[in-house]
Design a protein around this motif. Structure first.
Motif, PDB file in Angstrom:
ATOM      1  N   GLU A 142      35.954   5.790 -22.800  1.00  0.00           N
ATOM      2  CA  GLU A 142      35.367   6.318 -21.694  1.00  0.00           C
ATOM      3  C   GLU A 142      34.513   5.030 -20.794  1.00  0.00           C
ATOM      4  OE1 GLU A 142      33.137   9.948 -21.441  1.00  0.00           O
ATOM      5  OE2 GLU A 142      34.283  10.679 -22.850  1.00  0.00           O
ATOM      6  N   VAL A 143      34.512   4.825 -19.730  1.00  0.00           N
ATOM      7  CA  VAL A 143      33.732   4.005 -18.997  1.00  0.00           C
ATOM      8  C   VAL A 143      32.383   4.403 -19.172  1.00  0.00           C
ATOM      9  CG1 VAL A 143      33.328   2.989 -16.821  1.00  0.00           C
ATOM     10  CG2 VAL A 143      35.739   2.986 -17.707  1.00  0.00           C
ATOM     11  N   GLY A 144      31.359   3.490 -19.458  1.00  0.00           N
ATOM     12  CA  GLY A 144      29.916   3.837 -19.601  1.00  0.00           C
ATOM     13  C   GLY A 144      29.356   4.149 -20.926  1.00  0.00           C
ATOM     14  N   GLN A 145      30.389   4.425 -21.797  1.00  0.00           N
ATOM     15  CA  GLN A 145      29.955   4.595 -23.151  1.00  0.00           C
ATOM     16  C   GLN A 145      29.742   3.283 -23.988  1.00  0.00           C
ATOM     17  OE1 GLN A 145      29.207   7.838 -24.589  1.00  0.00           O
ATOM     18  NE2 GLN A 145      29.304   8.296 -22.376  1.00  0.00           N
ATOM     19  N   THR A 146      29.097   3.364 -25.186  1.00  0.00           N
ATOM     20  CA  THR A 146      28.859   2.355 -26.039  1.00  0.00           C
ATOM     21  C   THR A 146      29.908   2.429 -27.182  1.00  0.00           C
ATOM     22  OG1 THR A 146      26.609   1.981 -24.740  1.00  0.00           O
ATOM     23  CG2 THR A 146      26.871   1.051 -27.144  1.00  0.00           C
ATOM     24  N   TYR A 147      30.198   1.233 -27.600  1.00  0.00           N
ATOM     25  CA  TYR A 147      31.090   1.197 -28.955  1.00  0.00           C
ATOM     26  C   TYR A 147      30.799  -0.171 -29.600  1.00  0.00           C
ATOM     27  CZ  TYR A 147      33.760   4.514 -26.086  1.00  0.00           C
ATOM     28  OH  TYR A 147      34.005   5.620 -25.234  1.00  0.00           O
ATOM     29  N   GLU A 148      30.885   0.064 -31.072  1.00  0.00           N
ATOM     30  CA  GLU A 148      30.800  -1.230 -31.853  1.00  0.00           C
ATOM     31  C   GLU A 148      31.914  -1.609 -32.322  1.00  0.00           C
ATOM     32  OE1 GLU A 148      27.060  -1.024 -34.505  1.00  0.00           O
ATOM     33  OE2 GLU A 148      28.346  -1.982 -36.077  1.00  0.00           O
ATOM     34  N   VAL A 149      32.337  -2.759 -32.423  1.00  0.00           N
ATOM     35  CA  VAL A 149      33.490  -3.578 -32.805  1.00  0.00           C
ATOM     36  C   VAL A 149      33.023  -4.115 -33.958  1.00  0.00           C
ATOM     37  CG1 VAL A 149      35.624  -4.841 -32.479  1.00  0.00           C
ATOM     38  CG2 VAL A 149      34.355  -3.450 -30.540  1.00  0.00           C
ATOM     39  N   HIS A 150      33.975  -3.847 -35.148  1.00  0.00           N
ATOM     40  CA  HIS A 150      33.909  -4.881 -36.369  1.00  0.00           C
ATOM     41  C   HIS A 150      35.000  -5.704 -36.574  1.00  0.00           C
ATOM     42  CE1 HIS A 150      31.587  -1.274 -38.195  1.00  0.00           C
ATOM     43  NE2 HIS A 150      30.606  -1.760 -37.321  1.00  0.00           N
ATOM     44  N   TRP A 151      34.699  -6.979 -37.037  1.00  0.00           N
ATOM     45  CA  TRP A 151      36.070  -8.000 -37.167  1.00  0.00           C
ATOM     46  C   TRP A 151      35.479  -8.412 -38.856  1.00  0.00           C
ATOM     47  CZ3 TRP A 151      33.104  -8.422 -32.604  1.00  0.00           C
ATOM     48  CH2 TRP A 151      33.765  -8.047 -31.492  1.00  0.00           C
ATOM     49  N   PRO A 152      36.217  -7.849 -39.712  1.00  0.00           N
ATOM     50  CA  PRO A 152      36.198  -8.302 -41.026  1.00  0.00           C
ATOM     51  C   PRO A 152      36.605  -9.845 -41.135  1.00  0.00           C
ATOM     52  CG  PRO A 152      37.535  -6.463 -40.907  1.00  0.00           C
ATOM     53  CD  PRO A 152      37.336  -6.866 -39.421  1.00  0.00           C
ATOM     54  N   HIS A 153      36.090 -10.461 -42.118  1.00  0.00           N
ATOM     55  CA  HIS A 153      36.649 -11.853 -42.621  1.00  0.00           C
ATOM     56  C   HIS A 153      36.573 -11.633 -44.124  1.00  0.00           C
ATOM     57  CE1 HIS A 153      36.351 -13.098 -38.565  1.00  0.00           C
ATOM     58  NE2 HIS A 153      35.063 -12.487 -38.444  1.00  0.00           N
ATOM     59  N   SER A 154      37.556 -12.694 -44.774  1.00  0.00           N
ATOM     60  CA  SER A 154      37.696 -12.425 -46.060  1.00  0.00           C
ATOM     61  C   SER A 154      38.255 -13.504 -46.704  1.00  0.00           C
ATOM     62  CB  SER A 154      38.512 -11.298 -46.725  1.00  0.00           C
ATOM     63  OG  SER A 154      38.656 -11.292 -47.945  1.00  0.00           O
ATOM     64  N   SER A 155      38.052 -14.205 -47.892  1.00  0.00           N
ATOM     65  CA  SER A 155      38.518 -15.143 -48.451  1.00  0.00           C
ATOM     66  C   SER A 155      39.269 -14.658 -49.764  1.00  0.00           C
ATOM     67  CB  SER A 155      37.671 -16.234 -49.092  1.00  0.00           C
ATOM     68  OG  SER A 155      36.914 -15.618 -50.152  1.00  0.00           O
ATOM     69  N   VAL A 156      39.581 -13.500 -49.821  1.00  0.00           N
ATOM     70  CA  VAL A 156      40.275 -12.816 -50.778  1.00  0.00           C
ATOM     71  C   VAL A 156      41.138 -11.982 -49.864  1.00  0.00           C
ATOM     72  CG1 VAL A 156      38.975 -13.043 -52.769  1.00  0.00           C
ATOM     73  CG2 VAL A 156      38.637 -11.066 -51.249  1.00  0.00           C
ATOM     74  N   GLY A 157      41.656 -11.900 -48.870  1.00  0.00           N
ATOM     75  CA  GLY A 157      42.450 -11.185 -47.998  1.00  0.00           C
ATOM     76  C   GLY A 157      43.583 -12.168 -47.468  1.00  0.00           C
ATOM     77  N   ALA A 158      44.097 -11.356 -46.303  1.00  0.00           N
ATOM     78  CA  ALA A 158      45.219 -11.937 -45.721  1.00  0.00           C
ATOM     79  C   ALA A 158      44.709 -12.578 -44.347  1.00  0.00           C
ATOM     80  CB  ALA A 158      46.416 -10.893 -45.426  1.00  0.00           C
ATOM     81  N   CYS A 159      43.316 -12.867 -44.297  1.00  0.00           N
ATOM     82  CA  CYS A 159      42.830 -13.498 -43.113  1.00  0.00           C
ATOM     83  C   CYS A 159      43.774 -14.915 -42.635  1.00  0.00           C
ATOM     84  CB  CYS A 159      41.350 -13.905 -43.346  1.00  0.00           C
ATOM     85  SG  CYS A 159      40.330 -12.394 -43.494  1.00  0.00           S
ATOM     86  N   GLY A 160      44.113 -14.873 -41.206  1.00  0.00           N
ATOM     87  CA  GLY A 160      44.354 -16.198 -40.873  1.00  0.00           C
ATOM     88  C   GLY A 160      46.032 -16.105 -41.258  1.00  0.00           C
TER      89      GLY A 160
END
Length: 179
Positions: free
Chosen positions: A19-37
């Motif tokens: 909804e417009v006017g609502q507040t949301y938090e976004v998470h961006w995970p990063h990892s050297s033991v994952g599939a990042c990149g």
């Protein structure tokens, strides 16, 4: 608010229950033991992409040195002056955005974690923008479209999730710093 940027509805095409006017938090995970990149970086649940190579954890480093999360808080507005074209790629660092950061050791989040049920993925490093920023609804909708274009099915992340219970002070580490 009576300002139309907070009250004019947006015709969502990809995000669900936003909804417009609502507040949301976004998470961006990063990892050297994952599939990042790699094309497999973005997955639901995010653990699959972040910890898919957890067997390669360095014996000399802790999980908090191998896995981290960046986070930003946004209020959705119906105003294209607040459009950012590539939210899927990571935290927005532009002017004041991404400049007032909190760094701390924590764990993964979710409504299934609380002061009795801990995350099995801890400790991890968090980098959180302390400021709530305005972002256009179309920028968020584009992020949801980009999520659906990933190799893995990310439909479970197209809607807002609940927040976890605040961690009790006696369970909180004392390494919180302001930078």
């Amino acid at each position: 608010e009576s300002d139309p940027i907070y009250t004019t509805p947006y015709n969502w095409q990809h995000c669900v229950d936003m909804e417009v006017g609502q507040t949301y938090e976004v998470h961006w995970p990063h990892s050297s033991v994952g599939a990042c990149g790699t094309p497999n970086q973005y997955q639901s649940p995010f653990y699959d992409g972040v910890l898919c190579n957890a067997g390669n954890l360095s014996p000399d480093l802790g999980l908090h040195e191998e896995v981290g999360v960046q986070a930003q808080i946004f209020t959705i507005v119906n105003d294209e002056d607040y459009f950012y074209p590539d939210l899927i790629s990571g935290m927005v660092v532009d002017g004041e955005m991404g400049s007032d950061m909190a760094y701390y050791t924590g764990s993964t989040t979710g409504t299934g974690r609380n002061n009795e049920i801990c995350s099995q993925y801890t400790p991890i490093t968090w980098q959180v923008d302390r400021t709530c920023h305005l972002i256009s609804a179309s920028a968020f909708d584009k992020m949801c479209a980009d999520m659906m274009a990933q190799r893995d099915d990310m439909s479970e992340d197209l809607y807002p999730h609940g927040s976890r219970e605040l961690v009790a002070d006696d369970l909180t580490h004392d390494n919180q710093q302001r930078h």
